[in-house]
Design an enzyme around this catalytic site. Structure first.
Site, PDB file in Angstrom:
ATOM      1  N   ALA A  79       0.929  -1.369  -0.100  1.00 19.89           N
ATOM      2  CA  ALA A  79       0.028  -0.071   0.097  1.00 19.89           C
ATOM      3  C   ALA A  79       0.774   1.282   0.040  1.00 19.89           C
ATOM      4  O   ALA A  79       0.669   2.285   0.921  1.00 19.89           O
ATOM      5  CB  ALA A  79      -0.835  -0.016   1.120  1.00 19.89           C
ATOM      6  N   GLY A  82       0.150   1.025  -5.342  1.00 20.27           N
ATOM      7  CA  GLY A  82      -0.743   0.126  -4.435  1.00 20.27           C
ATOM      8  C   GLY A  82      -1.811   0.798  -3.638  1.00 20.27           C
ATOM      9  O   GLY A  82      -3.231   0.666  -3.704  1.00 20.27           O
ATOM     10  N   LYS A 135       8.427  -0.521 -21.716  1.00 20.98           N
ATOM     11  CA  LYS A 135       8.571   0.481 -20.538  1.00 20.98           C
ATOM     12  C   LYS A 135       9.817   0.176 -19.667  1.00 20.98           C
ATOM     13  O   LYS A 135      10.436   1.083 -19.451  1.00 20.98           O
ATOM     14  CB  LYS A 135       7.554   0.296 -19.354  1.00 20.98           C
ATOM     15  CG  LYS A 135       7.485   1.123 -18.024  1.00 20.98           C
ATOM     16  CD  LYS A 135       6.529   1.087 -17.201  1.00 20.98           C
ATOM     17  CE  LYS A 135       6.706   2.256 -15.913  1.00 20.98           C
ATOM     18  NZ  LYS A 135       5.615   1.912 -14.988  1.00 20.98           N
ATOM     19  N   ASN A 189      13.378   2.589 -18.362  1.00 20.15           N
ATOM     20  CA  ASN A 189      13.459   2.294 -16.901  1.00 20.15           C
ATOM     21  C   ASN A 189      14.698   1.846 -16.766  1.00 20.15           C
ATOM     22  O   ASN A 189      15.577   2.276 -15.677  1.00 20.15           O
ATOM     23  CB  ASN A 189      12.440   1.527 -16.343  1.00 20.15           C
ATOM     24  CG  ASN A 189      11.101   2.319 -15.863  1.00 20.15           C
ATOM     25  OD1 ASN A 189      11.081   3.541 -16.365  1.00 20.15           O
ATOM     26  ND2 ASN A 189      10.131   1.794 -15.761  1.00 20.15           N
TER      27      ASN A 189
END
Length: 324
Positions: free
Chosen positions: A8, A12, A204, A208
């Site tokens: 979280a 998230g 992506k 990165n």
């Protein structure tokens, strides 16, 4: 739906908050200050200068929860093995596991119509613990194009972007992919359903895998990295190696490194997530972003001297700081 968020943090937390605001029953597996903050206040989502309190419940252990309909894995790669082992009991017969993470995932070679079909990567899952705990058949991959940050434990700031690319690791479309797409639209995201999620992951990663470790090494924002002609060319050399690997595994990239640099320039003085992790003394995602590319190159016979140098230098720095 019943939704459980594992990780979280910035992404998230943002995804969980949005789904909770759309009416879904959202829980989070958390620990430490994040666990305490969510248990006390739920998630706090900041968007457009407005703070919204979101009713999300937090738990310390998977044993406290029933199997959800949607399990979102949004941890950083160094914490993936522990997270996978901790949530294996939450994966029911109909649970969809959405992986919102950077880098090459453990299910990357789950397509049967490409070179290296079924291959396992020791840099990602050396003991197969992740694959056993979260079988690829349960997974829908997700590539996130959004910028979020954590202002404080349980307090998530959404800065820009709503785009989520989702897809089946085995390719094609499915009923569950279409259903998830509709759920994400209703929650205010801008999802795209892809028939080739590996291609989206690789594209992506192509950007990165240079900007992140180079910024971690130098402490520089992306604009300064690209302004230095020697550093920019080093990044381009790494990208050309990844491009050659992509050609070998059936994922060609029809763009030049220079064109990709121009896209990155439009983001301005961006501080990459890996540089933020260095500053916060958090583990670095080197295996998912760089070591995995080197390993795939070895499997298909592509030499990667520039990628090797980038990995070696960044790994040495990170080990010295206890971050790898």
């Amino acid at each position: 739906m019943k939704v459980c968020i594992v990780g979280a943090g910035a992404i998230g937390g943002w995804m969980g908050a949005r789904l909770a605001l759309a009416g879904h029953e959202v829980s989070a597996l958390a620990r430490g200050a994040t666990l305490a903050a969510i248990q006390k206040n739920g998630l706090q989502l900041i968007e457009g200068g407005v703070t919204t309190s979101v009713p999300v419940k937090a738990f310390a252990a998977a044993a406290e929860l029933d199997a959800p309909d949607l399990l979102i894995i949004a941890v950083k790669a160094p914490g993936l093995r522990d997270a996978a082992l901790s949530v294996a009991s939450l994966i029911g017969a109909n649970t969809v596991v959405l992986t919102a993470m950077n880098g090459v995932p453990w299910w990357f070679f789950n397509r049967l119509d490409r070179p290296l079909a079924g291959a396992l990567l020791r840099s990602i899952d050396p003991t197969c613990d992740i694959t056993v705990a979260i079988p690829p058949a349960c997974v829908i991959g997700c590539v996130v194009h959004a910028a979020c940050s954590v202002d404080a434990p349980g307090v998530i700031r959404h800065k820009m972007g709503q785009r989520l690319i989702i897809g089946e690791p085995g390719g094609g479309m499915s009923a569950r992919l279409k259903a998830l797409h509709e759920t994400l639209v209703a929650a205010g995201f801008e999802p795209e359903s892809s028939t080739d999620i590996q291609r989206d992951v690789w594209f992506k990663l192509w950007g990165n895998m240079t900007m992140n470790p180079v910024s971690a090494l130098t402490g520089a924002t992306t604009d300064k990295i690209l302004d230095d002609e020697l550093t920019r060319e080093f990044c381009s050399a790494v990208m050309r190696e990844a491009q050659a690997i992509g050609n070998k595994i059936g994922i060609p990239i029809g763009q030049t490194p220079e064109a990709r640099h121009e896209v990155t320039r439009k983001l301005g003085a961006m501080k990459t997530s890996m540089l933020q992790d260095v500053e916060a003394n958090k583990g670095l995602e080197l295996d998912a972003l760089v070591a995995s590319v080197r390993e795939i190159g070895q499997k298909v016979g592509i030499a990667t001297p520039f990628t090797d140098a980038l990995l070696g230098l960044t790994r040495l720095m990170a080990r010295g700081r206890g971050l790898y």
